[in-house]
Design a protein around this motif. Structure first.
Motif, PDB file in Angstrom:
ATOM      1  N   TYR A  45      35.995  27.862  43.250  1.00 33.30           N
ATOM      2  CA  TYR A  45      37.198  27.840  43.979  1.00 33.30           C
ATOM      3  C   TYR A  45      36.989  27.128  45.304  1.00 33.30           C
ATOM      4  O   TYR A  45      35.746  27.347  45.927  1.00 33.30           O
ATOM      5  N   ALA A  64      42.035  25.647  35.084  1.00 30.20           N
ATOM      6  CA  ALA A  64      42.769  26.356  36.259  1.00 30.20           C
ATOM      7  C   ALA A  64      43.013  27.867  35.482  1.00 30.20           C
ATOM      8  O   ALA A  64      43.275  28.085  34.408  1.00 30.20           O
ATOM      9  N   LYS A  97      39.320  28.014  39.317  1.00 33.62           N
ATOM     10  CA  LYS A  97      39.023  27.616  37.988  1.00 33.62           C
ATOM     11  C   LYS A  97      37.717  28.176  37.231  1.00 33.62           C
ATOM     12  O   LYS A  97      36.954  28.576  37.980  1.00 33.62           O
ATOM     13  N   ASP A 140      44.739  30.906  34.787  1.00 35.49           N
ATOM     14  CA  ASP A 140      46.314  31.273  34.273  1.00 35.49           C
ATOM     15  C   ASP A 140      46.612  32.497  34.847  1.00 35.49           C
ATOM     16  O   ASP A 140      46.249  33.262  34.366  1.00 35.49           O
ATOM     17  N   ASP A 182      45.329  26.940  43.750  1.00 34.64           N
ATOM     18  CA  ASP A 182      45.150  25.971  42.839  1.00 34.64           C
ATOM     19  C   ASP A 182      43.743  25.366  42.259  1.00 34.64           C
ATOM     20  O   ASP A 182      43.631  24.582  41.527  1.00 34.64           O
ATOM     21  N   SER A 183      42.679  25.911  43.147  1.00 32.86           N
ATOM     22  CA  SER A 183      41.515  25.437  43.134  1.00 32.86           C
ATOM     23  C   SER A 183      40.705  26.357  42.383  1.00 32.86           C
ATOM     24  O   SER A 183      39.576  26.057  41.838  1.00 32.86           O
TER      25      SER A 183
END
Length: 209
Positions: free
Chosen positions: A120, A143, A138, A145, A135-136
């Protein structure tokens, strides 16, 4: 316990992500990833639990690059049991935000060390929870959820909400595993004089200053 190819900085490094923190998180993931050990998908390690660096230079008669039990114990002396728990993606993101917000961590951030595959961006030009670029975040390139459940390994101190990570207390389906030091030593034991452990690149957290 094992062999390293160079210094692996931990306690003595001010950077948000520490190579030794990455190594410890990887050890915790490795110990808890098997289905019968908890099925962990990622691991989180509190930076304050890393009590030393791992030095390449010999501290006694053991030889350069050799990690003794005394050295690994100095790194992780608390004998914290590993917990594998269910957290939602939303709770995971909140945990990341709690690194850099709240009455204590907002002033002095406590950046969790993360296992390989978890990435991230931390934007230190922002303030509080906004420092986490949501949204970074992962896992293995996908990504996170917010509605999905993830199996996460951590020590019992973190699972109890220690260091201001109150959201981690909201976990479900806890499985208690081995001690954190045992997991670390198990990872070290896979190395050899011919194949020592190199310092991790510390490239999991992208920091914007």
């Amino acid at each position: 316990m094992g062999y390293i190819s160079a210094d692996i900085p931990g306690r003595g490094l001010d950077a948000p992500e520490k190579p030794l923190g990455d190594l410890i998180a990887d050890a915790q993931l490795e110990a808890t990833a098997p289905a019968d050990k908890g099925g962990a998908q990622l691991a989180l390690m509190n930076p304050g639990g890393i009590r030393s660096d791992l030095a390449y230079k010999a501290s006694g008669e053991e030889g350069d690059g050799v990690v003794t039990y005394g050295e690994s114990y100095t790194v992780q002396p608390f004998n914290n049991m590993l917990n594998v728990v269910d957290l939602t993606g939303a709770q995971l993101i909140t945990a990341l935000q709690q690194q850099v917000s709240g009455p204590v961590n907002g002033v002095n951030p406590k950046i969790l060390q993360v296992s390989k595959g978890f990435t991230y961006t931390l934007d230190m030009t922002k303030s509080g929870a906004d420092r986490i670029v949501v949204d970074s975040v992962k896992l293995n390139g996908a990504a996170i959820d917010p509605a999905k459940t993830y199996r996460v390994a951590m020590n019992e101190f973190l699972a109890g909400g220690g260091d201001g990570f109150t959201v981690l207390k909201e976990h479900k389906n806890k499985l208690v595993g081995i001690a954190d030091l045992d997991a670390f030593n198990a990872l070290l034991a896979k190395s050899s004089a011919a194949s020592p452990i190199a310092p991790p690149a510390a490239d999991r957290i992208t920091v914007v200053k």
